[in-house]
Design an enzyme around this catalytic site. Structure first.
Site, PDB file in Angstrom:
ATOM      1  N   THR A   1      -1.785  -7.327  -1.134  1.00  0.00           N
ATOM      2  CA  THR A   1      -0.388  -6.904  -1.137  1.00  0.00           C
ATOM      3  C   THR A   1       0.492  -8.144  -1.331  1.00  0.00           C
ATOM      4  O   THR A   1       0.032  -9.285  -1.181  1.00  0.00           O
ATOM      5  CB  THR A   1      -0.033  -6.239   0.190  1.00  0.00           C
ATOM      6  OG1 THR A   1      -0.212  -7.204   1.248  1.00  0.00           O
ATOM      7  CG2 THR A   1      -0.919  -5.032   0.463  1.00  0.00           C
TER       8      THR A   1
ATOM      9  N   ASP B   1      11.450   3.500   5.202  1.00  0.00           N
ATOM     10  CA  ASP B   1      11.106   2.112   5.474  1.00  0.00           C
ATOM     11  C   ASP B   1      12.265   1.426   6.185  1.00  0.00           C
ATOM     12  O   ASP B   1      13.438   1.784   5.989  1.00  0.00           O
ATOM     13  CB  ASP B   1      10.798   1.379   4.166  1.00  0.00           C
ATOM     14  CG  ASP B   1       9.941   0.150   4.364  1.00  0.00           C
ATOM     15  OD1 ASP B   1       8.761   0.189   3.985  1.00  0.00           O
ATOM     16  OD2 ASP B   1      10.448  -0.856   4.904  1.00  0.00           O
TER      17      ASP B   1
ATOM     18  N   ASN C   1       2.000   5.078   7.579  1.00  0.00           N
ATOM     19  CA  ASN C   1       1.532   3.814   7.015  1.00  0.00           C
ATOM     20  C   ASN C   1       2.165   2.585   7.653  1.00  0.00           C
ATOM     21  O   ASN C   1       1.766   1.468   7.350  1.00  0.00           O
ATOM     22  CB  ASN C   1       1.800   3.813   5.501  1.00  0.00           C
ATOM     23  CG  ASN C   1       1.385   2.523   4.843  1.00  0.00           C
ATOM     24  OD1 ASN C   1       0.233   2.114   4.917  1.00  0.00           O
ATOM     25  ND2 ASN C   1       2.334   1.852   4.199  1.00  0.00           N
TER      26      ASN C   1
ATOM     27  N   ILE D   1       0.825  -1.208   0.000  1.00  0.00           N
ATOM     28  CA  ILE D   1       0.000   0.000   0.000  1.00  0.00           C
ATOM     29  C   ILE D   1       0.860   1.259   0.000  1.00  0.00           C
ATOM     30  O   ILE D   1       0.580   2.221  -0.719  1.00  0.00           O
ATOM     31  CB  ILE D   1      -0.946  -0.028   1.214  1.00  0.00           C
ATOM     32  CG1 ILE D   1      -2.013  -1.110   1.028  1.00  0.00           C
ATOM     33  CG2 ILE D   1      -1.593   1.335   1.447  1.00  0.00           C
ATOM     34  CD1 ILE D   1      -2.834  -1.393   2.285  1.00  0.00           C
TER      35      ILE D   1
ATOM     36  N   LYS E   1      -5.144  -0.264  16.146  1.00  0.00           N
ATOM     37  CA  LYS E   1      -5.724   0.428  15.008  1.00  0.00           C
ATOM     38  C   LYS E   1      -6.973   1.223  15.413  1.00  0.00           C
ATOM     39  O   LYS E   1      -7.261   2.275  14.822  1.00  0.00           O
ATOM     40  CB  LYS E   1      -6.057  -0.569  13.901  1.00  0.00           C
ATOM     41  CG  LYS E   1      -4.814  -1.171  13.239  1.00  0.00           C
ATOM     42  CD  LYS E   1      -3.934  -0.101  12.599  1.00  0.00           C
ATOM     43  CE  LYS E   1      -2.778  -0.694  11.817  1.00  0.00           C
ATOM     44  NZ  LYS E   1      -1.973   0.332  11.122  1.00  0.00           N
TER      45      LYS E   1
ATOM     46  N   TYR F   1      -3.482  -5.896  17.637  1.00  0.00           N
ATOM     47  CA  TYR F   1      -3.545  -5.199  16.359  1.00  0.00           C
ATOM     48  C   TYR F   1      -4.838  -4.402  16.253  1.00  0.00           C
ATOM     49  O   TYR F   1      -4.827  -3.213  15.903  1.00  0.00           O
ATOM     50  CB  TYR F   1      -3.453  -6.202  15.219  1.00  0.00           C
ATOM     51  CG  TYR F   1      -3.445  -5.570  13.844  1.00  0.00           C
ATOM     52  CD1 TYR F   1      -2.284  -5.010  13.321  1.00  0.00           C
ATOM     53  CD2 TYR F   1      -4.602  -5.529  13.072  1.00  0.00           C
ATOM     54  CE1 TYR F   1      -2.273  -4.418  12.073  1.00  0.00           C
ATOM     55  CE2 TYR F   1      -4.599  -4.936  11.816  1.00  0.00           C
ATOM     56  CZ  TYR F   1      -3.438  -4.390  11.330  1.00  0.00           C
ATOM     57  OH  TYR F   1      -3.434  -3.793  10.088  1.00  0.00           O
TER      58      TYR F   1
END
Length: 269
Positions: free
Chosen positions: A193, A37, A90, A18, A162, A158
């Site tokens: 992905t 990254d 992200n 993404i 979020k 998780y």
């Protein structure tokens, strides 16, 4: 062309999936992009591909679990291109072996996911906002997840991390809107992905597709185009929202797929 012409964007977790889609689309539409990254080689390769296509991009290292690394990524972006207009938070991690139900979850994993998935959004925004104010405003975009809106058998940390991102998005929007800073989230459903394709068995992918309202899975560009819209001035009157980009997987009565199968079988008799 030119939907984000002249803007400078920092994208965390942008080397693949993404994040890579968002970086590519933003650069194609005129933004100067910094791809940050943990996979430095991947970030540099992504930037090189954007440059080959005529865009402007730079790849750098980022450890989203470290405050100083996030600060350095923001400062690098401003030093490189002179300002910062768009921040796309992200980065996200998960671990199905440790992130279990609330009785059995590894508590160290809980802390790790809260630190990376939620605190990195806080810190990225914390360091970016002063520069955005100097630039006359900006757009912060956060990757949430549909796990923020529904319970599940696993991934307790998780989902909680979020959900925190969703509400933190509202807080940033409320606190800095008068500075012309918008903050919105994107909550993907299952997106094909490379990680999803490589790690999810076809049978599991079939289960997800069965419960989608649409007869197909999402692709990274489905999220990337949403990010592009939120980064552009086309969304200048939208803030504090989290866009659910999930093919209708969560919006219907969960029994619909099984009910339709039952009706089809009954009619065939």
């Amino acid at each position: 062309m030119g939907r984000v012409q002249g803007k400078v964007a920092l994208i965390t977790g942008g080397a693949s999936g993404i994040g890579l889609s968002a970086a590519t689309l933003l650069a194609k539409e005129g933004a100067k992009v910094v791809i940050a990254d943990f996979n430095t080689a991947g970030a540099e390769e992504a930037a090189a591909e954007i440059q080959k296509a005529g865009g402007e991009a730079t790849g750098i290292f980022l450890d989203a679990s470290k405050e100083e690394s996030i600060r350095d990524a923001v400062e690098f972006t401003v030093n490189r291109y002179g300002l910062l207009n768009v921040l796309y938070n992200n980065v996200g991690v998960t671990n199905l072996q440790k992130d279990l139900d609330v009785v059995n979850i590894d508590l160290d994993e809980w802390d790790r996911l809260m630190n990376v998935n939620t605190k990195s959004v806080l810190l990225g925004s914390r360091f970016a906002i002063p520069h955005m104010i100097k630039a006359g405003g900006g757009s912060i975009i956060n990757t949430a997840s549909m796990a923020a809106f529904a319970g599940d058998a696993l991934r307790s940390a998780y989902g909680a991390s979020k959900a925190a991102v969703v509400n933190l998005t509202r807080y940033i929007a409320a606190q800095y809107g008068k500075d012309r800073i918008r903050c919105n989230g994107v909550a993907p459903g299952l997106v094909l992905t490379p990680a999803a394709k490589n790690n999810m068995p076809p049978a599991v992918l079939d289960i997800f597709e069965k419960f989608n309202a649409l007869p197909y899975h999402g692709e990274p560009d489905d999220i990337g185009y949403t990010v592009l819209f939120l980064a552009s001035d086309e969304s200048k009157f939208i803030t504090g929202q989290t866009f659910q980009v999930e093919g209708g997987h969560y919006m219907a009565n969960p029994s619909i797929a099984d009910f339709n199968a039952y009706m089809a079988q009954a009619q065939s008799k």
